[in-house]
Write a protein that holds these residues in place. Structure first.
Motif, mmCIF file in Angstrom:
data_model
loop_
_atom_site.group_PDB
_atom_site.id
_atom_site.type_symbol
_atom_site.label_atom_id
_atom_site.label_comp_id
_atom_site.label_asym_id
_atom_site.label_seq_id
_atom_site.Cartn_x
_atom_site.Cartn_y
_atom_site.Cartn_z
ATOM 1 N N GLN A 36 0.813 -1.214 0.000
ATOM 2 C CA GLN A 36 0.000 0.000 0.000
ATOM 3 C C GLN A 36 0.850 1.268 0.000
ATOM 4 O O GLN A 36 0.521 2.236 -0.683
ATOM 5 C CB GLN A 36 -0.969 -0.011 1.188
ATOM 6 C CG GLN A 36 -2.089 -1.027 1.036
ATOM 7 C CD GLN A 36 -2.977 -0.733 -0.151
ATOM 8 O OE1 GLN A 36 -3.608 0.321 -0.225
ATOM 9 N NE2 GLN A 36 -3.023 -1.659 -1.100
ATOM 10 N N TRP A 40 0.826 4.055 -2.909
ATOM 11 C CA TRP A 40 0.542 5.454 -2.580
ATOM 12 C C TRP A 40 1.616 6.352 -3.184
ATOM 13 O O TRP A 40 1.308 7.391 -3.784
ATOM 14 C CB TRP A 40 0.470 5.642 -1.060
ATOM 15 C CG TRP A 40 0.205 7.061 -0.691
ATOM 16 C CD1 TRP A 40 -1.016 7.690 -0.635
ATOM 17 C CD2 TRP A 40 1.183 8.045 -0.364
ATOM 18 N NE1 TRP A 40 -0.841 9.006 -0.286
ATOM 19 C CE2 TRP A 40 0.498 9.258 -0.113
ATOM 20 C CE3 TRP A 40 2.575 8.029 -0.251
ATOM 21 C CZ2 TRP A 40 1.156 10.424 0.228
ATOM 22 C CZ3 TRP A 40 3.226 9.200 0.089
ATOM 23 C CH2 TRP A 40 2.525 10.379 0.331
ATOM 24 N N ASP A 123 -7.053 -1.953 -2.877
ATOM 25 C CA ASP A 123 -7.071 -1.045 -4.031
ATOM 26 C C ASP A 123 -8.403 -1.094 -4.766
ATOM 27 O O ASP A 123 -8.982 -0.068 -5.119
ATOM 28 C CB ASP A 123 -5.987 -1.448 -5.036
ATOM 29 C CG ASP A 123 -4.643 -0.845 -4.741
ATOM 30 O OD1 ASP A 123 -4.417 -0.418 -3.604
ATOM 31 O OD2 ASP A 123 -3.822 -0.810 -5.668
#
Length: 172
Positions: A36, A40, A123
């Motif tokens: 993640q 990002w 996601d």
């Protein structure tokens, strides 16, 4: 425990470290966190569909993957993909919980699969697509764009194949 005995069969009724063991939870959490965070960063700093060469065979190239692996199923409904991913992840947990052979290596394989699947599931729920940003290519021939969850989803099954199919002396 030595590496040679790590994948040997456990005593009858014993189980490998499961999904809620310290090993399982830490590998899944680390996989999800790294995945993640990398997505990002890619989403925040990489210009959509503009490549940055990293190695002769690897570039940073951000895309939004609405399909599954290798962009298959791009026309599938997002909700269908979310449900399918959740079901497959549930099956992985179920098989993992019942496993008695393979030791920490098998548990690591299962945890990488679960962590990678959950990373991509986050996601899909949050964005409606999966953020991919690692582009594997050879000269002008492109192979695929992927992310770190996909790396975990590749290494996990390789570990399981090693433990269950390729271990020397393993009884069939």
């Amino acid at each position: 425990m030595t590496p040679e005995t790590d994948t040997k069969a456990a005593p009858a009724g014993a189980r490998i470290p499961g999904p809620f063991s310290a090993l399982g939870l830490s590998i899944m959490a680390l996989t999800i966190l790294v995945d993640q965070l990398s997505k990002w960063i890619a989403d925040a700093y990489l210009v959509y569909q503009q490549g940055i060469a990293v190695l002769p065979v690897l570039a940073l190239y951000r895309i939004n993957n609405t399909g599954i692996a290798f962009s298959l199923g791009n026309s599938a409904d997002s909700l269908v993909l979310i449900v399918l991913t959740a079901i497959v992840t549930g099956v992985v947990f179920w098989v993992w919980r019942g496993s008695t052979e393979g030791g920490r290596t098998a548990a690591t394989g299962f945890a990488l699969i679960a962590g990678g699947a959950i990373g991509n599931l986050i996601d899909r729920i949050w964005h409606g697509h999966v953020i991919d940003f690692l582009y594997l290519h050879w000269n002008e021939r492109g192979f695929f764009v992927f992310n770190l969850a996909d790396v975990a989803l590749t290494i996990g099954p390789l570990l399981l194949a090693w433990v269950y199919l390729l271990q020397p002396g393993k009884k069939g």
